[in-house]
Enzyme design. Sequence first.
Site, mmCIF file in Angstrom:
data_model
loop_
_atom_site.group_PDB
_atom_site.id
_atom_site.type_symbol
_atom_site.label_atom_id
_atom_site.label_comp_id
_atom_site.label_asym_id
_atom_site.label_seq_id
_atom_site.Cartn_x
_atom_site.Cartn_y
_atom_site.Cartn_z
ATOM 1 N N GLU A 1 10.448 72.606 -48.048
ATOM 2 C CA GLU A 1 10.041 73.990 -47.785
ATOM 3 C C GLU A 1 8.867 74.435 -48.649
ATOM 4 O O GLU A 1 8.086 75.292 -48.247
ATOM 5 C CB GLU A 1 11.223 74.937 -48.037
ATOM 6 N N GLU B 1 3.926 82.622 -50.274
ATOM 7 C CA GLU B 1 3.299 82.286 -49.003
ATOM 8 C C GLU B 1 1.783 82.291 -49.150
ATOM 9 O O GLU B 1 1.198 83.217 -49.707
ATOM 10 C CB GLU B 1 3.743 83.302 -47.953
ATOM 11 N N ASN C 1 15.895 90.896 -45.665
ATOM 12 C CA ASN C 1 16.385 89.759 -46.438
ATOM 13 C C ASN C 1 16.316 90.031 -47.934
ATOM 14 O O ASN C 1 17.210 89.621 -48.689
ATOM 15 C CB ASN C 1 15.585 88.505 -46.085
#
Length: 383
Positions: free
Chosen positions: A236, A245, A283
Amino acid sequence: MFSFLAGQRPQWRRALGASRRLTLFTLLAGLLTTLTVVAPSASAADGQIVGLAGKCVDVAWADSTNGTPVQLHDCTGNNAQLWSNPGDGTLRALGKCLDVVDMSTADGAGVQLWDCTGNPNQQWVVTSARDIVNPAADKCLDVRDKNSANGTRLQIWTCTGASNQKWTAPAAGGSNTSGFVVSESQFNQMFPSRNSFYSYSGLVQALSSYPGFATTGSDTVKKREAAAFLANVDHETGHLVFVVEQNTANYSHYCDWSQSYGCPAGQSAYYGRGPIQLSWNFNYKAAGDALGIDLLHNPSLVQTNSAVAWRTGLWFWNTSTGAGTMTAHNAMVNDKGFGQTIRTINGSLECDGKNPGQVESRVTAYRNFTAILGVSPGSNLYC
């Protein structure tokens, strides 16, 4: 959440806490070249490596020149037979590393002495079964032709369990006092080029949030779960390189204003961060509520506090069923296999033949990590 090797997941997965970001795999190669190897703090253990016919792994002519062959020879106790296992995955003699010639992964590739570079052809795992494995090739250190004569060249070969592949070698330097089934030296071996933000100490601190993680079942089950979590994290984050990111154009997309609490940290504050790249305001709130940390108002904690970052990864691992039918934790402790953890994390985009290359990447990391921990990977590796 997102995978560096996958596209963005559909928004319907947000209720499962598994929305993820677009990949920028092309950035990985450039960033990896700027990283330095993180050296372990443990001191090295030194000694002879003894194998077939009671003979030693020996540097020919006690010559430290790059490319000097490594061979089998009567044990003499000289420095050409004194090897250190410093805990960073290397085996060293005369100040240099045991190296597979030309970075080959083929049966019969010779081994030699070479300047330590941190490359995969210099990584070795001394297993509890007395094999010395190069994980990149998935092959064992081998005495050529099972010949015990002095001067016989050593090589790598598919692991057979035969006597010419069995060795008594120095244990890795340092001791594991963390209580975690993965020692710091093993962690460094798994992630030799990791971003220093992803610290071993941060991971160990985070374990208290989910005390059942890698502590449930037999020693084999515990080690498999730890390897499975770290293998998925490896995939990941591009080998624990990326903390946030990379595609900043996506940042403003992760705010769902339909939630009653909105986006108090700002429209563009909920981009992917951490080992399983937590993203979206819902989240951050769910993870924060579970962990007792106000991540909705302070999402940047996931990129500035190593233990918080690791905790968010463990939160997903232990509580979310994602695109699967079980949590990744339950998949491993109930012997459902590594493939079920892939389905949970990114099954909608990778499993059932949708992206076999990404699945293979995860499985390869898992096999390498279980080898480092000295356990078999088990069955049902694919989804």
